[in-house]
Enzyme design. Structure first.
Site, PDB file in Angstrom:
ATOM      1  N   PHE A 157       0.828  -1.212   0.000  1.00  0.00           N
ATOM      2  CA  PHE A 157       0.000   0.000   0.000  1.00  0.00           C
ATOM      3  C   PHE A 157       0.858   1.256   0.000  1.00  0.00           C
ATOM      4  O   PHE A 157       0.373   2.346   0.284  1.00  0.00           O
ATOM      5  CB  PHE A 157      -0.949  -0.010   1.202  1.00  0.00           C
ATOM      6  CG  PHE A 157      -1.880  -1.196   1.216  1.00  0.00           C
ATOM      7  CD1 PHE A 157      -1.586  -2.318   1.965  1.00  0.00           C
ATOM      8  CD2 PHE A 157      -3.025  -1.188   0.438  1.00  0.00           C
ATOM      9  CE1 PHE A 157      -2.420  -3.419   1.968  1.00  0.00           C
ATOM     10  CE2 PHE A 157      -3.886  -2.281   0.426  1.00  0.00           C
ATOM     11  CZ  PHE A 157      -3.580  -3.410   1.189  1.00  0.00           C
ATOM     12  N   GLU A 160       4.029   6.338  -3.841  1.00  0.00           N
ATOM     13  CA  GLU A 160       5.282   6.849  -4.392  1.00  0.00           C
ATOM     14  C   GLU A 160       5.570   8.202  -3.757  1.00  0.00           C
ATOM     15  O   GLU A 160       4.674   8.983  -3.495  1.00  0.00           O
ATOM     16  CB  GLU A 160       5.188   6.978  -5.904  1.00  0.00           C
ATOM     17  CG  GLU A 160       5.120   5.632  -6.598  1.00  0.00           C
ATOM     18  CD  GLU A 160       5.147   5.748  -8.111  1.00  0.00           C
ATOM     19  OE1 GLU A 160       4.515   4.898  -8.769  1.00  0.00           O
ATOM     20  OE2 GLU A 160       5.764   6.686  -8.612  1.00  0.00           O
ATOM     21  N   ASN A 213      -7.399   0.799  -3.595  1.00  0.00           N
ATOM     22  CA  ASN A 213      -7.011   1.742  -4.654  1.00  0.00           C
ATOM     23  C   ASN A 213      -8.214   2.251  -5.432  1.00  0.00           C
ATOM     24  O   ASN A 213      -8.303   3.424  -5.776  1.00  0.00           O
ATOM     25  CB  ASN A 213      -6.008   1.082  -5.602  1.00  0.00           C
ATOM     26  CG  ASN A 213      -4.586   1.242  -5.097  1.00  0.00           C
ATOM     27  OD1 ASN A 213      -4.361   1.836  -4.046  1.00  0.00           O
ATOM     28  ND2 ASN A 213      -3.629   0.703  -5.831  1.00  0.00           N
ATOM     29  N   ALA A 257      -9.571  18.063  -4.984  1.00  0.00           N
ATOM     30  CA  ALA A 257      -9.978  18.209  -6.380  1.00  0.00           C
ATOM     31  C   ALA A 257      -8.795  18.725  -7.199  1.00  0.00           C
ATOM     32  O   ALA A 257      -7.900  19.382  -6.671  1.00  0.00           O
ATOM     33  CB  ALA A 257     -11.153  19.185  -6.489  1.00  0.00           C
ATOM     34  N   GLY A 258      -8.806  18.370  -8.468  1.00  0.00           N
ATOM     35  CA  GLY A 258      -7.718  18.838  -9.320  1.00  0.00           C
ATOM     36  C   GLY A 258      -7.762  18.133 -10.667  1.00  0.00           C
ATOM     37  O   GLY A 258      -8.833  17.897 -11.226  1.00  0.00           O
ATOM     38  N   CYS A 265      -0.482   3.082 -10.485  1.00  0.00           N
ATOM     39  CA  CYS A 265      -1.319   2.185  -9.685  1.00  0.00           C
ATOM     40  C   CYS A 265      -2.813   2.428  -9.834  1.00  0.00           C
ATOM     41  O   CYS A 265      -3.542   1.546 -10.286  1.00  0.00           O
ATOM     42  CB  CYS A 265      -0.912   2.283  -8.220  1.00  0.00           C
ATOM     43  SG  CYS A 265       0.789   1.769  -7.956  1.00  0.00           S
TER      44      CYS A 265
HETATM   45  C1  UDX Z   1      -1.491   4.808  -4.667  1.00  0.00           C
HETATM   46  C2  UDX Z   1      -2.092   4.420  -3.318  1.00  0.00           C
HETATM   47  O1  UDX Z   1      -2.236   5.583  -2.524  1.00  0.00           O
HETATM   48  C3  UDX Z   1      -1.150   3.446  -2.604  1.00  0.00           C
HETATM   49  O2  UDX Z   1      -1.720   3.024  -1.367  1.00  0.00           O
HETATM   50  C4  UDX Z   1      -0.924   2.225  -3.479  1.00  0.00           C
HETATM   51  O3  UDX Z   1      -0.051   1.342  -2.890  1.00  0.00           O
HETATM   52  C5  UDX Z   1      -0.391   2.668  -4.821  1.00  0.00           C
HETATM   53  O4  UDX Z   1      -1.249   3.617  -5.433  1.00  0.00           O
HETATM   54  P1  UDX Z   1       0.341   6.483  -5.519  1.00  0.00           P
HETATM   55  O5  UDX Z   1      -0.009   6.054  -6.872  1.00  0.00           O
HETATM   56  O6  UDX Z   1       1.771   6.655  -5.152  1.00  0.00           O
HETATM   57  O7  UDX Z   1      -0.299   5.475  -4.424  1.00  0.00           O
HETATM   58  O8  UDX Z   1      -0.333   7.894  -5.323  1.00  0.00           O
HETATM   59  P2  UDX Z   1      -1.386   8.658  -4.410  1.00  0.00           P
HETATM   60  O9  UDX Z   1      -0.637   9.528  -3.483  1.00  0.00           O
HETATM   61  O10 UDX Z   1      -2.412   7.779  -3.873  1.00  0.00           O
HETATM   62  O11 UDX Z   1      -2.019   9.565  -5.573  1.00  0.00           O
HETATM   63  C6  UDX Z   1      -2.596   8.937  -6.680  1.00  0.00           C
HETATM   64  C7  UDX Z   1      -3.067   9.987  -7.664  1.00  0.00           C
HETATM   65  O12 UDX Z   1      -4.237  10.627  -7.164  1.00  0.00           O
HETATM   66  C8  UDX Z   1      -2.051  11.086  -7.949  1.00  0.00           C
HETATM   67  O13 UDX Z   1      -2.126  11.411  -9.308  1.00  0.00           O
HETATM   68  C9  UDX Z   1      -2.560  12.242  -7.092  1.00  0.00           C
HETATM   69  O14 UDX Z   1      -2.209  13.491  -7.654  1.00  0.00           O
HETATM   70  C10 UDX Z   1      -4.076  12.036  -7.149  1.00  0.00           C
HETATM   71  N1  UDX Z   1      -4.796  12.526  -5.958  1.00  0.00           N
HETATM   72  C11 UDX Z   1      -4.513  11.979  -4.744  1.00  0.00           C
HETATM   73  C12 UDX Z   1      -5.764  13.513  -6.126  1.00  0.00           C
HETATM   74  O15 UDX Z   1      -6.007  14.003  -7.227  1.00  0.00           O
HETATM   75  N2  UDX Z   1      -6.448  13.935  -5.026  1.00  0.00           N
HETATM   76  C13 UDX Z   1      -6.211  13.417  -3.776  1.00  0.00           C
HETATM   77  O16 UDX Z   1      -6.848  13.861  -2.805  1.00  0.00           O
HETATM   78  C14 UDX Z   1      -5.209  12.407  -3.625  1.00  0.00           C
END
Ligand code: UDX
Length: 459
Positions: A157, A160, A213, A257-258, A265
């Protein structure tokens, strides 16, 4: 190799990618030694020299020291690892394959080697992300004769950019299998003190991974859809999700939001679950909608930039700030920046792009006429508009007065809601974000520096 005493003092990790390297770093910091098996010769040699193929905070220094202290050995020989260890983690990649099913060929290769080389009592730990049911099939393949190798599912979990921290402060550890003794051994090796452990069957453990996820993706897409509505009714998504997130049943995480979710992942796992559901008889309508909302966010953002530039992008100069899919990593897999750049170029815009870390990884994926620069002010120089695509801390700390001086027009479209609208407007920018009222400095005699939420005339 230094071998700490006791069972599982030395473990094998097969696959030197994000999960494998972060896991190896976690294991050596918890006093174990690691035999890291990397099939790719170039990557293996680089790793043996202490060169990390990924940018991940803290992992490089930990692994470089472990190499020096011989608590980490990098090899291409799985047999060597199987001679020296009785616990092997499979961390090879499972990239998207045909019709969105993960490509399990690298996992299958490791499993076939385990059948011939593993020693009795070796526990096989599946850490690669695999569809539910995979672990059970692998366990059947490793049933023997001559001996059975217990298979334990231990999904990852980590995020990155904070992988090592996430491993030491995991919200939970999930262990799936049917061999209690093997599961307990794995739990001992991977669980940081104080972390709750869920012991369950293999398929449930695999589904916890996909479910987690996918639910994060759902939250993000819902926040983005709510942001669109906030725009229409004049609300501000930032306090809205703040208010929602204080409810412990909702929680604040995953509501920013964005430009939507990217990376290796979330998009892959959501599509894989939708695909897996389709091969059974479960239609994940919620997830299909989340994917549609996610894809549309990039198009809406491009449209917002076009609107702020008076409806014309052709021949306009746009500065793209951020290429990585999120801050803290050089990873551009499924990064929103790639779609936004493609869209802007499609409208005839001239682009300069900046990223503090990911230019090397992004350059091969971008057309040559996108100018890449390591200097954010050079990126902004002569721009008609700036687009924030990744919320790097560097952009929050930018000297926006200087930025305004080098830009042709002070137009800022923030795809990550990472700047303070009032502050930016006070610096003379017209600021547009996602689901937030527009901000514009009113340069008038009687109200110098006053902030207005009204939408100003485009340039
Ligand atoms: C994710 C899961 O969080 C992690 O538990 C799993 O093991 C792998 O996949 P990661 O891909 O590193 O991790 O990124 P994360 O920080 O979760 O963000 C994922 C994407 O969502 C990014 O593009 C981020 O910019 C976006 N995001 C995240 C949003 O747009 N809004 C949020 O509130 C959170």
């Amino acid at each position: 190799m230094r071998r700490p005493p006791g069972q599982d003092g030395c473990v094998g990790v097969v696959g030197g990618g994000y999960v494998g390297l972060a896991l190896a770093a976690y294991l050596v910091t918890s006093g174990r030694s690691v035999l890291l098996v990397e099939a790719d010769a170039e990557r293996r040699h680089a790793l043996s020299r202490g060169e990390m193929p990924i940018y991940e905070a803290g992992v490089d220094s930990v692994l470089s020291r472990a190499l020096r202290e011989a608590s980490l050995v990098v090899t291409g020989d799985l047999g060597l690892a199987l001679d020296a260890t009785r616990m092997v983690f499979i961390t090879v990649g499972t990239p998207p394959g045909a019709d969105d099913l993960p490509d399990l060929s690298a996992v299958a290769l490791v499993v076939s080697e385990l059948r011939t080389h593993a020693k009795p009592g070796t526990v096989v730990v599946l850490k690669s992300t695999v569809p539910p049911g995979t672990g059970r099939r692998i366990a059947e393949q490793l049933q023997g004769p001559p001996f059975r190798l217990p298979v334990v599912s231990c999904p990852e979990f980590l995020r990155e950019g904070s992988a090592l921290r996430d491993m030491h402060t995991a919200a939970r550890q999930v262990i799936g299998g049917d061999d209690r003794e093997a599961m307990a051994r794995v739990a001992t090796v991977v669980t940081a003190p104080g972390t709750p452990v869920i012991m369950t069957d293999t398929a449930s453990a695999e589904l916890i991974k996909y479910g987690s996820n996918s639910f994060l993706a759902l939250k993000i897409s819902f926040a983005n859809e709510l942001a669109r509505f906030a725009d229409e009714v004049g609300a501000d998504i930032v306090p809205v999700v703040q208010g929602m997130g204080l409810d412990p049943r909702i929680g604040p995480e995953g509501l920013r939001a964005g430009l939507g979710f990217g990376g290796c992942c979330l998009p892959k796992d959501v599509r894989a679950l939708v695909g897996a559901g389709g091969r059974h008889s479960t239609a994940f309508g919620t997830l299909e909608a989340a994917l549609q909302v996610n894809a549309a966010q990039r198009a809406l953002f491009t449209e917002e930039i076009r609107r702020e530039l008076g409806g014309r992008l052709n021949g306009r100069r746009v500065a793209v700030l951020g290429l990585a899919f999120k801050p803290g990593t050089d990873d551009v897999r499924e990064a929103p920046s790639l779609d936004v750049i493609r869209n802007l170029l499609g409208h005839g815009a001239e682009l300069t792009a900046h990223d503090p870390c990911a230019i090397g990884k992004a350059a091969p994926l971008l057309p040559p006429h996108v100018r890449l620069t390591a200097d954010p002010y050079d990126c902004l120089s002569g721009a008609d508009a700036a687009a924030i695509v990744t919320e790097w801390p560097e952009y929050l700390r930018l000297d926006w007065d200087r930025a305004r001086q080098v830009m042709r027009h002070p137009v800022l479209v923030d795809g990550r809601n990472c700047l303070d609208p009032g502050e930016i407007a006070r610096r003379g920018f017209r600021y547009r974000a996602v689901g937030r009222p527009p901000a514009q400095a009113v340069c008038s005699a009687d109200r110098p520096g006053a902030i207005t939420a009204a939408r100003a005339a485009p340039v």
